[in-house]
Design an enzyme around this catalytic site. Structure first.
Site, PDB file in Angstrom:
ATOM      1  N   ASP A 148      -7.427 -36.001-168.205  1.00  0.00           N
ATOM      2  CA  ASP A 148      -8.293 -35.523-167.255  1.00  0.00           C
ATOM      3  C   ASP A 148      -7.917 -34.561-166.284  1.00  0.00           C
ATOM      4  OD1 ASP A 148     -10.044 -36.215-165.000  1.00  0.00           O
ATOM      5  OD2 ASP A 148      -9.893 -38.731-165.872  1.00  0.00           O
ATOM      6  N   ASN A 154     -13.425 -31.148-167.763  1.00  0.00           N
ATOM      7  CA  ASN A 154     -12.621 -31.655-167.250  1.00  0.00           C
ATOM      8  C   ASN A 154     -10.965 -30.587-167.007  1.00  0.00           C
ATOM      9  OD1 ASN A 154     -12.021 -33.786-165.500  1.00  0.00           O
ATOM     10  ND2 ASN A 154     -12.581 -35.252-166.855  1.00  0.00           N
TER      11      ASN A 154
END
Length: 290
Positions: A196, A145
């Site tokens: 994220d 990510n």
């Protein structure tokens, strides 16, 4: 939620990989686990394309074609017909993994990550792709990510979400290859949620979607937390700069992993949002495939 509005009320199980094309004023994003590509002009109607394969990221090649990161590798998509053609296989012989976070370096190289479909520990990697060449940069990644770059191409960021550590590494601006050892940029382990997807603006500020944290966070180039924007969903997943001045932020989200009771408490989970906040964004570079 000042400045936060719904861009698309289409609910994705795992909304991810937003990317804005300024030539068509259109945002593209994915519902990864259901194999859908979503397309919506900032002032137009939503189109949903069934890809028939898990996919997670998209980049512009030229006016007629796009490069999509999928569970079998990098595929070229014909914009007019939607036809996919495999260009560079990645882990095609490993049915346990799929593509995940990816982004184009300013030189036109692509960093693209993989991960286990069930988040198997250490099953993924992060690759570098440039003009037809593919190299593995990092292995043993559980959830790839936060791949993003400074505007001058001298810094790359990435994370294995499972570690809670957002990493920073010097980069060769001409090739997009790492030029040193990665160091911790942000230690998020004691904070709510998980690191994220991220993007970096023209001032070097990194904007991160916090999965499980109901927030988007902005970090200065030295890693200092500048601000935190509250989100109306628990699982924000990835941001993208949008608009003809790249001065707004689109953020995808997901309901994946929630049962019916949890979804009832998070009714907008899976929608895509628009953040109207002061921001100096920039457009994604085109990817060079040959």
């Amino acid at each position: 939620m000042d400045g936060v509005s719904v861009f698309s009320d289409h609910i994705c199980e795992l909304g991810e990989g937003p990317s804005y094309d300024p030539a068509t004023d259109t945002l593209f994003w994915f519902d990864i686990v259901n194999g859908k590509l979503l397309e919506k002009p900032l002032a137009g109607a939503l189109k949903v394309h069934d890809l028939g394969v898990m996919a997670s990221a998209i980049a512009v090649i030229d006016a007629d074609s796009q490069l999509i990161a999928t569970e079998i590798g990098l595929q070229v998509r014909d914009v007019k017909t939607g036809r996919l053609t495999l260009h560079t296989p990645i882990e095609v012989d490993n049915p346990l993994t799929r593509s995940n976070d990816s982004r184009v370096h300013p030189c036109g190289a692509l960093w693209t990550g993989t991960m286990g479909k069930d988040e198997e520990k250490g099953a993924g990697s992060i690759y570098w792709f440039f003009k037809g060449e593919l190299r593995r940069l990092f292995s043993g990644i559980t959830v790839s990510n936060s791949i993003c770059f400074s505007e001058d191409g001298k810094i790359a960021y990435y994370t294995d979400t499972a570690t809670g550590l957002l990493m920073r590494v010097a980069c060769d601006p001409a090739t997009g290859l790492p030029a040193g050892e990665a160091k911790v940029f942000v230690d998020h382990r004691s904070s709510k949620g998980y690191v994220d997807g991220s993007v970096v603006d023209r001032d070097g500020v990194l904007w991160n979607a916090v999965w499980g944290g109901r927030a988007v966070k902005a970090y200065a180039p030295d890693g200092t937390l500048l601000r935190e924007i509250a989100m109306p969903v628990t699982q924000a997943s990835c941001p993208a700069f949008v608009g003809q001045k790249a001065d707004r932020l689109a953020v995808t989200s997901a309901w994946k992993g929630k049962d019916e009771k949890q979804r009832a408490l998070d009714p907008q989970a899976g929608m895509t949002f628009l953040l109207d906040i002061p921001i100096k964004g920039r457009f994604e570079p085109r990817v060079l495939i040959a």
